[in-house]
Design an enzyme around this catalytic site. Structure first.
Site, PDB file in Angstrom:
ATOM      1  N   SER A   1      50.134  42.342  31.292  1.00 37.98           N
ATOM      2  CA  SER A   1      49.723  43.288  30.240  1.00 37.98           C
ATOM      3  C   SER A   1      50.735  44.428  30.079  1.00 37.98           C
ATOM      4  O   SER A   1      51.110  44.779  28.950  1.00 37.98           O
ATOM      5  CB  SER A   1      48.330  43.842  30.527  1.00 37.98           C
ATOM      6  OG  SER A   1      48.230  44.303  31.849  1.00 37.98           O
TER       7      SER A   1
ATOM      8  N   HIS B   1      45.127  36.570  34.718  1.00 32.83           N
ATOM      9  CA  HIS B   1      45.321  38.042  34.779  1.00 32.83           C
ATOM     10  C   HIS B   1      43.944  38.703  34.685  1.00 32.83           C
ATOM     11  O   HIS B   1      43.074  38.446  35.514  1.00 32.83           O
ATOM     12  CB  HIS B   1      46.283  38.426  33.652  1.00 32.83           C
ATOM     13  CG  HIS B   1      46.793  39.828  33.700  1.00 32.83           C
ATOM     14  ND1 HIS B   1      46.744  40.617  34.813  1.00 32.83           N
ATOM     15  CD2 HIS B   1      47.400  40.600  32.741  1.00 32.83           C
ATOM     16  CE1 HIS B   1      47.281  41.802  34.550  1.00 32.83           C
ATOM     17  NE2 HIS B   1      47.672  41.817  33.289  1.00 32.83           N
TER      18      HIS B   1
ATOM     19  N   HIS C   1      47.907  36.975  44.637  1.00 35.50           N
ATOM     20  CA  HIS C   1      48.590  37.960  43.795  1.00 35.50           C
ATOM     21  C   HIS C   1      50.075  37.636  43.759  1.00 35.50           C
ATOM     22  O   HIS C   1      50.626  37.115  44.723  1.00 35.50           O
ATOM     23  CB  HIS C   1      48.383  39.388  44.327  1.00 35.50           C
ATOM     24  CG  HIS C   1      48.648  40.420  43.289  1.00 35.50           C
ATOM     25  ND1 HIS C   1      49.896  40.936  43.058  1.00 35.50           N
ATOM     26  CD2 HIS C   1      47.827  40.996  42.371  1.00 35.50           C
ATOM     27  CE1 HIS C   1      49.822  41.797  42.065  1.00 35.50           C
ATOM     28  NE2 HIS C   1      48.588  41.857  41.626  1.00 35.50           N
TER      29      HIS C   1
ATOM     30  N   ARG D   1      42.716  48.156  45.637  1.00 36.70           N
ATOM     31  CA  ARG D   1      41.747  48.360  44.537  1.00 36.70           C
ATOM     32  C   ARG D   1      40.454  47.607  44.863  1.00 36.70           C
ATOM     33  O   ARG D   1      39.366  48.024  44.494  1.00 36.70           O
ATOM     34  CB  ARG D   1      42.344  47.869  43.209  1.00 36.70           C
ATOM     35  CG  ARG D   1      43.616  48.597  42.813  1.00 36.70           C
ATOM     36  CD  ARG D   1      44.277  47.970  41.601  1.00 36.70           C
ATOM     37  NE  ARG D   1      44.661  46.579  41.824  1.00 36.70           N
ATOM     38  CZ  ARG D   1      45.141  45.759  40.900  1.00 36.70           C
ATOM     39  NH1 ARG D   1      45.295  46.193  39.664  1.00 36.70           N
ATOM     40  NH2 ARG D   1      45.478  44.520  41.194  1.00 36.70           N
TER      41      ARG D   1
ATOM     42  N   ASP E   1      40.067  41.885  41.079  1.00 35.52           N
ATOM     43  CA  ASP E   1      39.025  41.215  40.306  1.00 35.52           C
ATOM     44  C   ASP E   1      37.920  40.596  41.161  1.00 35.52           C
ATOM     45  O   ASP E   1      36.867  40.231  40.641  1.00 35.52           O
ATOM     46  CB  ASP E   1      39.653  40.127  39.423  1.00 35.52           C
ATOM     47  CG  ASP E   1      40.563  40.739  38.376  1.00 35.52           C
ATOM     48  OD1 ASP E   1      40.164  41.748  37.789  1.00 35.52           O
ATOM     49  OD2 ASP E   1      41.661  40.217  38.178  1.00 35.52           O
TER      50      ASP E   1
HETATM   51  N1  CMX Z   1      43.435  29.715  44.322  1.00 38.27           N
HETATM   52  C1  CMX Z   1      44.076  28.541  44.358  1.00 38.27           C
HETATM   53  N2  CMX Z   1      45.407  28.405  44.283  1.00 38.27           N
HETATM   54  C2  CMX Z   1      46.121  29.528  44.196  1.00 38.27           C
HETATM   55  C3  CMX Z   1      45.543  30.800  44.185  1.00 38.27           C
HETATM   56  C4  CMX Z   1      44.134  30.873  44.234  1.00 38.27           C
HETATM   57  N3  CMX Z   1      43.475  32.025  44.165  1.00 38.27           N
HETATM   58  N4  CMX Z   1      46.515  31.717  44.089  1.00 38.27           N
HETATM   59  C5  CMX Z   1      47.678  31.048  44.045  1.00 38.27           C
HETATM   60  N5  CMX Z   1      47.442  29.717  44.098  1.00 38.27           N
HETATM   61  C6  CMX Z   1      48.414  28.633  43.990  1.00 38.27           C
HETATM   62  C7  CMX Z   1      49.145  28.783  42.648  1.00 38.27           C
HETATM   63  O1  CMX Z   1      48.370  28.217  41.583  1.00 38.27           O
HETATM   64  C8  CMX Z   1      50.420  28.041  42.922  1.00 38.27           C
HETATM   65  O2  CMX Z   1      50.150  26.650  42.848  1.00 38.27           O
HETATM   66  P1  CMX Z   1      51.243  25.632  42.209  1.00 38.27           P
HETATM   67  O3  CMX Z   1      52.387  25.721  43.138  1.00 38.27           O
HETATM   68  O4  CMX Z   1      50.521  24.350  42.216  1.00 38.27           O
HETATM   69  O5  CMX Z   1      51.550  26.164  40.850  1.00 38.27           O
HETATM   70  C9  CMX Z   1      50.682  28.380  44.387  1.00 38.27           C
HETATM   71  O6  CMX Z   1      49.428  28.794  44.940  1.00 38.27           O
HETATM   72  C10 CMX Z   1      51.672  29.508  44.580  1.00 38.27           C
HETATM   73  O7  CMX Z   1      51.255  30.621  43.828  1.00 38.27           O
HETATM   74  P2  CMX Z   1      51.597  32.106  44.307  1.00 38.27           P
HETATM   75  O8  CMX Z   1      53.082  32.264  44.308  1.00 38.27           O
HETATM   76  O9  CMX Z   1      50.864  32.439  45.555  1.00 38.27           O
HETATM   77  O10 CMX Z   1      50.931  32.980  43.151  1.00 38.27           O
HETATM   78  P3  CMX Z   1      51.540  33.287  41.708  1.00 38.27           P
HETATM   79  O11 CMX Z   1      52.386  34.495  41.819  1.00 38.27           O
HETATM   80  O12 CMX Z   1      52.117  32.098  41.074  1.00 38.27           O
HETATM   81  O13 CMX Z   1      50.204  33.641  40.902  1.00 38.27           O
HETATM   82  C11 CMX Z   1      48.060  34.629  40.595  1.00 38.27           C
HETATM   83  C12 CMX Z   1      49.483  34.846  41.148  1.00 38.27           C
HETATM   84  C13 CMX Z   1      47.312  35.966  40.688  1.00 38.27           C
HETATM   85  C14 CMX Z   1      48.165  34.227  39.121  1.00 38.27           C
HETATM   86  C15 CMX Z   1      47.351  33.548  41.439  1.00 38.27           C
HETATM   87  O14 CMX Z   1      47.209  33.982  42.768  1.00 38.27           O
HETATM   88  C16 CMX Z   1      46.000  33.134  40.875  1.00 38.27           C
HETATM   89  O15 CMX Z   1      45.937  32.267  40.001  1.00 38.27           O
HETATM   90  N6  CMX Z   1      44.887  33.769  41.383  1.00 38.27           N
HETATM   91  C17 CMX Z   1      43.567  33.520  40.824  1.00 38.27           C
HETATM   92  C18 CMX Z   1      43.400  34.266  39.505  1.00 38.27           C
HETATM   93  C19 CMX Z   1      43.302  35.747  39.720  1.00 38.27           C
HETATM   94  O16 CMX Z   1      42.566  36.213  40.570  1.00 38.27           O
HETATM   95  N7  CMX Z   1      44.043  36.526  38.883  1.00 38.27           N
HETATM   96  C20 CMX Z   1      43.939  37.994  38.891  1.00 38.27           C
HETATM   97  C21 CMX Z   1      45.218  38.676  39.336  1.00 38.27           C
HETATM   98  C22 CMX Z   1      45.033  40.155  39.413  1.00 38.27           C
HETATM   99  C23 CMX Z   1      45.506  40.897  38.208  1.00 38.27           C
HETATM  100  O17 CMX Z   1      45.418  40.413  37.091  1.00 38.27           O
HETATM  101  O18 CMX Z   1      45.939  42.016  38.374  1.00 38.27           O
END
Ligand code: CMX
Length: 436
Positions: free
Chosen positions: A241, A271, A318, A327, A375
């Protein structure tokens, strides 16, 4: 001129030579190299943005203008009778880096109150949208609609653009917009979930208190709004964002174009929408168990079932953090000290997930950070106070996130940060670089 704008102007004048010096004398200094994984993987960790509004340390979490979350809550002037500070004082701090006095804070309160009247055409736009529109689409449309009132766009059109002073128009737009976001959010909430029973603002209340009042909430919820908006305000400038807002504003687009685009990013499930997903996931799970808090075994099974179906566990992981999000901790502390909420079954389940999910995610072996983010906790508090329409939660996030995004783009313009234009390469170029 308001004290905030005067102080901001002085800070900008003092800061500009630092940027000029860095670019002119040290522009070739390297901050790091970009790997192929980073180019393909969303520029994770590439150091190519600058902001002084907040800084996110992977292990410590966020600092707003150098202050941790507890330090922020501690330092800012409090609303009388409340443990939580004025959102308006926090805004002053994000812009200037100074903790405001009560007097300076109340000046912002008055300025926002003066600017908080939402033009009728914004409500007309919202009323014209289909009833089943997502509240985030409504919120973003309302922000975009207000572009017609942009001071920056008007002055640019009238040939009054001046690189040194154009931040003032951005500041005006940001102040005007920020003052209206609470009332717009409340309008959307009442329209969708309270039979369009709109409640007029109370001129004696601060922004957070007024939002609670305008959605028909109890006095207790006023602190929830204040806490929620501040906690969700800023998380450096690389999150989707904030980065989208910055990117769009870098084309000299005004604050309305920029923030409505930023809200589009916030609406994504990876996000801001994750807070909605967390509640949906948790509620569904509890429903399946007939409202009971599950055993750890059952919870583990459900978490694995989610992962095995290819979904993420919402509220966990994250891109930058490598520990429990402060948070999250701050909201958890709010739950622990609030009578009724402490023993609330949904909160008990969220606590249990906190105990179980990190282990499951670690065993799963993919997520770099198995700990909860902001979240994972926020929806429970909303639900407890009767804000049960979880598709609305990202709007709450969006009201708070504006504080940081708008402070950032004002400073971007003041410091003359360039139009964003990273360079693309082709897949063949990557293969060549890798010697494939
Ligand atoms: N559950 C399952 N798998 C997850 C995961 C979770 N909560 N978090 C990361 N992973 C997976 C990723 O999908 C990725 O898989 P692939 O290699 O198959 O693509 C792998 O682990 C590596 O990811 P990462 O480097 O640890 O995390 P990213 O930086 O790519 O993504 C985030 C960060 C937040 C998008 C991810 O952790 C996620 O999808 N979390 C759940 C959604 C969420 O809570 N989002 C809110 C974020 C907070 C905010 O908006 O401020």
């Amino acid at each position: 001129m308001s004290t905030l704008k005067k102080v901001l102007s002085q800070k900008i004048d003092a800061h500009r030579p630092r940027i000029t010096k860095l670019v002119k004398q040290c522009g070739d200094v390297k901050l790091g190299d970009v790997t192929i994984a980073q180019a393909i993987g969303g520029a994770r960790g590439v150091k190519c943005l600058v902001t002084d509004i907040s800084y996110l340390d992977p292990f410590e979490g966020i600092r707003f203008r150098g202050l941790t979350i507890p330090e922020t809550f501690d330092a800012l002037p409090k609303v009388p009778g409340s443990e939580y500070p004025y959102v308006e004082g926090f805004w002053y701090m994000l812009f200037t880096g100074d903790v405001p006095t009560m007097e300076q804070t109340l000046e912002v309160v008055a300025e926002w109150q003066k600017n908080s009247v939402v033009p009728q055409y914004v409500f007309d736009v919202l009323d014209a949208l289909p009833d089943d529109s997502h509240p985030m689409a409504m919120f973003s449309s309302a922000v975009l609609a207000m572009q017609r009132d942009s001071v920056f766009a008007k002055n640019y059109r009238d040939g009054k653009f001046n690189k040194m002073t154009c931040w003032e128009d951005m500041y005006e737009d940001c102040t005007n917009m920020m003052a209206k976001l609470g009332p717009i959010g409340a309008y959307i909430y009442n329209k969708k979930y309270r039979d369009n029973d709109q409640i007029a603002a109370d001129p004696n209340l601060d922004m957070g208190g007024n939002f609670a009042h305008m959605i028909g909430q109890s006095d207790d919820y006023k602190d929830v709004s204040r806490m929620y908006f501040i906690l969700h305000s800023d998380h450096e400038s690389g999150n989707v964002s904030a980065h989208t807002t910055h990117l769009v504003a870098s084309a000299l687009s005004d604050a309305y174009y920029a923030y409505s685009a930023g809200l589009g990013g916030l609406a994504g499930p990876l996000h801001g929408l994750a807070n909605e997903e967390v509640l949906r996931w948790t509620q569904n799970f509890m429903e399946e168990l007939g409202g009971e808090v599950p055993t750890e075994e059952k919870l583990k099974e459900a978490l694995w079932a989610t992962l095995n179906s290819g979904q993420v566990i919402p509220g966990y992981g994250h891109a930058v953090l490598r520990k429990t999000d402060p948070r999250y901790t701050s909201q958890r502390e709010f739950c622990m000290k609030t009578e009724g909420l402490k023993d609330y079954p949904l909160f008990q389940l969220v606590r249990m997930i906190f105990e179980v999910a990190p282990g499951v995610l670690t065993e799963h072996g993919k997520a770099k950070n198995p700990w909860p983010n902001v979240d994972a906790q926020s929806g429970v508090i909303q639900w407890y106070y009767g804000v049960t329409q979880y598709e609305f939660y990202t709007v709450l996030f969006g009201i708070g996130r504006a504080l940081g995004c708008l402070a950032n783009i004002t400073w971007d313009r003041a410091l003359g940060y360039g139009i964003e234009r990273p360079k693309s390469v082709t897949t063949a170029m990557l293969e060549e670089a890798a010697g494939i």
